[in-house]
Design a protein around this motif. Structure first.
Motif, short mmCIF file in Angstrom:
data_model
loop_
_atom_site.label_atom_id
_atom_site.label_comp_id
_atom_site.label_asym_id
_atom_site.label_seq_id
_atom_site.Cartn_x
_atom_site.Cartn_y
_atom_site.Cartn_z
N TYR A 31 -1.34 -11.66 -0.69
CA TYR A 31 -0.88 -11.87 0.50
C TYR A 31 -1.55 -12.97 1.21
CZ TYR A 31 -1.11 -6.77 0.75
OH TYR A 31 -0.74 -5.23 0.68
N LYS B 112 6.08 5.08 -4.41
CA LYS B 112 5.00 4.50 -4.42
C LYS B 112 3.59 5.63 -4.63
CE LYS B 112 4.59 0.37 -1.63
NZ LYS B 112 4.19 -0.13 -0.23
N LEU C 41 -0.84 -1.55 7.12
CA LEU C 41 -1.73 -2.26 6.34
C LEU C 41 -1.48 -1.91 4.95
CD1 LEU C 41 -5.32 -1.44 7.91
CD2 LEU C 41 -4.05 -3.37 8.03
N ILE C 42 -0.63 -0.86 4.53
CA ILE C 42 -0.28 -0.70 3.06
C ILE C 42 1.01 -0.61 2.93
CG2 ILE C 42 -2.56 0.63 2.61
CD1 ILE C 42 -1.24 3.35 3.48
N ASN C 43 2.00 -1.34 3.82
CA ASN C 43 3.43 -1.29 3.58
C ASN C 43 3.75 -2.47 2.46
OD1 ASN C 43 3.28 -3.69 4.97
ND2 ASN C 43 4.35 -3.10 6.67
N GLY C 44 2.89 -3.08 2.16
CA GLY C 44 3.07 -4.01 1.00
C GLY C 44 3.73 -5.48 1.51
N ARG C 45 4.00 -5.59 2.73
CA ARG C 45 4.55 -6.88 3.09
C ARG C 45 3.21 -7.76 3.03
NH1 ARG C 45 7.95 -7.44 8.73
NH2 ARG C 45 7.53 -9.51 8.39
N ARG C 46 3.69 -8.94 2.43
CA ARG C 46 2.81 -10.07 2.07
C ARG C 46 2.59 -10.75 3.50
NH1 ARG C 46 1.75 -6.21 -1.49
NH2 ARG C 46 0.43 -6.73 -3.22
N GLU D 287 -2.37 1.11 -2.56
CA GLU D 287 -0.96 0.99 -2.21
C GLU D 287 -1.25 -0.52 -1.75
OE1 GLU D 287 0.07 4.25 0.34
OE2 GLU D 287 2.13 3.28 0.70
N PHE D 288 -2.32 -0.93 -1.36
CA PHE D 288 -2.50 -2.26 -0.51
C PHE D 288 -2.23 -3.32 -1.78
CE2 PHE D 288 -4.65 -6.26 0.46
CZ PHE D 288 -4.76 -6.30 1.84
N GLY D 289 -2.51 -3.10 -2.97
CA GLY D 289 -2.26 -4.00 -3.96
C GLY D 289 -0.59 -3.91 -4.42
N MET D 290 0.16 -2.86 -4.17
CA MET D 290 1.34 -2.77 -4.66
C MET D 290 2.59 -3.50 -3.72
SD MET D 290 1.20 1.16 -5.17
CE MET D 290 2.73 1.71 -6.13
N GLN D 291 3.48 -3.87 -4.65
CA GLN D 291 4.53 -4.74 -3.79
C GLN D 291 5.33 -3.77 -2.89
OE1 GLN D 291 4.57 -7.84 -4.22
NE2 GLN D 291 3.26 -7.80 -5.87
N ALA D 292 5.98 -4.13 -1.92
CA ALA D 292 6.70 -3.35 -0.83
C ALA D 292 7.93 -2.69 -1.74
CB ALA D 292 7.45 -4.21 0.13
N ASN E 241 -0.48 -3.99 -8.95
CA ASN E 241 -0.12 -5.21 -8.12
C ASN E 241 0.80 -5.96 -9.21
OD1 ASN E 241 -1.06 -8.53 -7.79
ND2 ASN E 241 -0.33 -7.37 -5.81
N GLY F 233 -4.63 4.54 -0.41
CA GLY F 233 -4.38 3.27 0.59
C GLY F 233 -4.99 1.84 -0.03
N LEU G 183 -4.05 -10.66 -4.30
CA LEU G 183 -3.06 -9.57 -4.69
C LEU G 183 -1.70 -10.28 -4.02
CD1 LEU G 183 -5.27 -6.41 -3.78
CD2 LEU G 183 -4.21 -7.35 -6.06
#
Lengths: 217, 568
Positions: B200, A114, B299-304, A103-108, A154, A100, B198
């Motif tokens: 956000y 992923k 939280l971890i879907n990557g949407r900024r 994944e938080f750092g990765m782009q959508a 990221n 997690g 990152l």
């Protein structure tokens, strides 16, 4: 993004604290290069990183320009600069798992791709199978590697390293340092490293600037 | 181990037990005094059979379900809004100087008694209130006050507004107190920077990186607010409907009814009130679980960003409206207190007079002296017990057990309406006639947790090396406590005293019930006047209610500056 476009130019930077000048700096960092910033405590090393990331404390003021790939980003908000930070503390989110956090750092993008990328990345730093572990259950060195992966995946254009190895013991320090530098060079990232340790500067093998005497060597 | 047997050490040793007994006994006796009558056992009225008549009468009360719904919805919705607004304000002004300014502006609202806040809000939103006057006739077109039932609307919107405005500063200040603790501050600021770097956006960074870490620290205060608001009296009594009122207000009316048999129904109601409070807490817990489950993946879907700009704009607007409403309410109070003839829709009185102040001040000296005496007694006892209990903790070198800590907050967790009436009943059975002491004990139950909470952090942070140095120089434990520890703790002691006084000034139900009408404080008088008499006299009472605790805090701030500043 072409890595060649990741050249960072710090032009005529002058940082003030309470209206007295802290330091001045004018330098370029090429893509794939690691610039090392050294200097005694209070010389402004971390302040420089704060300015580069767009998070300068209101107690300081700055003059000068910051160009990334020729584009002036001095006034760009920090979250839009694509300049990532790696601190001495891993600062992993305890409400998320290891995967997690990365994944938080990765782009959508597609969730399945992923997951594959995360597994592959974890394997590349000897952390296979750690996806569902809680960050707190990892050792200091393992946490440092997860923090690195969070930043690397990221896909930033620049990476700022704020004494990221200072809390690791000497053996772990060397191994983590090698891993970080190798990844930076492989990806053609522009990097600025703040450190107290001469061996970090030697391993970075790039330009060294001492903020108590700010001229490149 | 060397055992010191001085009087001071013995007192200190027994202080935690005395403190807990003083808090538990009245609550347990009070609960017993409600449980027995709830099941029909009230020998004083010749009722000595156990049955369910009280509950049957309660369930058959017209509008009973509506009472429950009103109590549930107003407490839940107001807390929800207060939490939401707190998150918006904290998230959008995180790491900004504005947050400190907002804290400074909202902080004083905390010490305004609920009754005073309710009266001030009632003045503001009434059809002839200051808001309507400011917008009439140029915007509303009204030449006369419109025919709207505000406050006291049947759906409890006024209660929700009142509770939200009172709860918001509390949650904000609790969150900011947690955020200022060194370790938490470092962690959340670091993680916020990580999220920003990152990519956000700022508000999304706060929600995804900071909030999950911060929420556990404001969880207990939120539960305390839910428990309090589901059973609160003052705000629903002044701003709520009467057809029917909230359950807590109805229970109070039944207990005070001339028909003493209604006490059985009221006691049954008090037990239902406890269930209702538990139900509100459980529903909030369910909401937390749902939010956790739904939000974890996002939280971890990557949407900024999640419309950060819109949220920021909305937060600016809401913050301005809240601050504007508070300032307007205070201005309104001052204007009403000096208003002579004040025709609608004028925003300023036709004439200013001082007669309301003169007549109020002629009637009030005894009330003010009673208010201050009760508050001083309750705060004095609370301070004494809190300091000795904390000293006992240091002498034992172990913190209070979690059971003892929980018991200190017991009076805040159990709805007061559920045990205060029981205390009255027990008092009548035992035949205690000491009105003043009973009122002080009643106030102490609510003052004690706040005094203890506000002192504990500072006391536990004391650098014990000073005490060790003093002891090694031959000072006795009492001398170390008195001449080494207390001087170091003077600012927090004064702040806790001011807080204790403010909490005591704001007590309505304990004074009303345990005083039996023989002791009146500013708050009981203000509530009595709010229900009918002159709005102008009411404004004077409310201003005095605000000034009295403010005076305490000003003293607490001034005394260290005047008497404890370093001398060169």
């Amino acid at each position: 993004m072409d890595p060649a476009n990741n050249m960072l130019s710090i032009q005529n930077l002058c940082i003030y604290k309470n209206e007295s000048r802290l330091f001045t700096l004018d330098t370029n960092v090429l893509a794939g290069e690691i610039l090392t910033i050294m200097g005694p405590s209070g010389s402004g090393k971390s302040t420089l990183l704060s300015w580069l990331s767009g998070m300068l404390d209101p107690a300081f003021t700055a003059e000068g320009k910051l160009l990334l790939g020729g584009q002036d980003i001095s006034q760009t908000a920090s979250h839009l600069r694509r300049i990532a930070l790696l601190f001495q503390d891993p600062l992993l989110f305890n409400h998320l798992t290891v995967a997690g956090n990365i994944e938080f750092g990765m782009q959508a993008s597609q969730s399945s791709s992923k997951k594959q990328r995360i597994s592959k990345a974890l394997a590349s730093v000897d952390l296979s199978g750690m996806e569902t572990r809680a960050p707190k259950s990892l050792s200091g060195g393992q946490q440092a590697r997860v923090a690195l992966l969070r930043v690397l995946l990221n896909e930033p254009r620049v990476i700022l390293l704020d004494e990221p190895f200072s809390k690791l013991d000497s053996q772990l320090r060397q191994a983590t340092r090698e891993l970080v530098f190798e990844q930076i060079r492989q990806r053609g990232l522009t990097a600025i490293l703040v450190t107290h340790d001469q061996s970090d500067a030697d391993a970075a093998a790039g330009k060294v600037i001492n903020l108590s005497n700010p001229r490149s060597t | 181990m060397i055992v010191d047997t001085s009087l001071f050490t013995r007192w200190v040793k027994f202080s935690p037990s005395i403190l807990i007994t003083l808090l538990i006994m009245p609550v347990v006796a009070g609960l017993l005094g409600v449980i027995l009558p709830a099941f029909g056992w009230l020998p004083a009225l010749g009722e000595d059979t156990v049955d369910l008549r009280g509950f049957e009468a309660l369930f058959a009360t017209p509008g009973f379900v509506k009472m429950l719904a009103l109590s549930f919805s107003t407490s839940f919705v107001s807390t929800f809004f207060a939490v939401l607004l707190s998150i918006l304000i904290l998230g959008n002004y995180f790491n900004s100087k504005l947050l400190g300014h907002i804290q400074t502006l909202l902080g004083p609202i905390l010490v305004i008694p609920h009754a005073a806040a309710a009266i001030a809000i009632g003045f503001l939103i009434a059809p002839s209130g200051l808001i309507m006057r400011l917008f009439s006739p140029w915007l509303s077109g009204a030449e006369l006050p419109p025919d709207i039932l505000l406050p006291n609307d049947p759906y409890g919107f006024s209660i929700i507004l009142g509770l939200t405005l009172k709860e918001l500063p509390f949650i904000l200040l609790m969150a900011m107190a947690a955020m200022q603790q060194k370790e938490i501050k470092q962690a959340i600021e670091g993680q916020y920077k990580v999220a920003l770097s990152l990519g956000y956006h700022p508000f999304t960074s706060f929600c995804k990186a900071v909030l999950p870490m911060l929420y556990p620290f404001i969880r207990l205060p939120i539960y305390a607010i839910l428990a309090y608001s589901s059973a609160s009296i003052e705000i629903p009594l002044i701003l709520g409907p009467n057809t029917p009122p909230t359950l807590a207000v109805a229970i109070m009316q039944w207990f005070n009814d001339v028909d003493l048999h209604l006490r059985i129904q009221a006691s049954a109601g008090a037990l239902v009130q406890i269930m209702l409070t538990l139900c509100v807490l459980f529903t909030w817990w369910l909401l937390e679980q749902c939010v956790k489950r739904v939000c974890l993946s996002s939280l971890i879907n990557g949407r900024r960003t999640y419309a950060d700009v819109t949220w920021k704009f909305l937060t600016h607007c809401i913050t301005l409206v809240v601050l504007f409403a508070i300032v307007l309410a205070l201005i309104g109070l001052v204007l009403w207190s000096f208003a002579g003839y004040w025709s609608f829709p004028k925003a300023y009185p036709d004439q200013l007079v001082t007669q309301h102040w003169q007549s109020a001040l002629q009637q009030l000296p005894e009330t003010i002296s009673d208010t201050i005496l009760v508050a001083l007694a309750a705060t004095g006892v609370a301070l004494f017990l809190a300091l000795f209990t904390l000293e006992a903790e240091q002498q034992r070198r172990t913190q209070l057990s979690s059971f003892t800590s929980l018991m200190i907050y017991l009076p805040l967790l159990v709805p007061s309406i559920a045990f205060l009436f029981g205390i009255v009943w027990v008092k009548e059975i035992i035949g205690i006639n000491a009105v003043f002491s009973m009122v002080v004990v009643g106030h102490l139950l609510f003052v004690m947790p706040y005094v203890f909470l506000s002192l504990a952090t500072s006391y536990r942070k004391l650098d014990l090396r000073y005490a060790k140095v003093a002891a090694s120089l031959g000072r006795s434990p009492w001398s170390v406590f008195y001449s080494v520890k207390l001087p170091q703790l003077m600012p927090p002691i004064l702040f806790s005293s001011a807080l204790g006084l403010a909490i005591s000034f704001s007590q309505y139900l304990p004074t009303l019930l345990l005083g039996g009408g023989r002791i009146n404080t500013l708050t009981t008088e203000a509530v009595a006047i709010a229900s009918g008499a002159s709005r102008r006299i009411s404004a004077v009472y409310v201003i005095l209610q605000i000034l009295l605790p403010a005076f305490g805090f000003i003293l607490a701030w001034l005394i260290p500056k005047l008497f404890f500043r370093p001398r060169y």
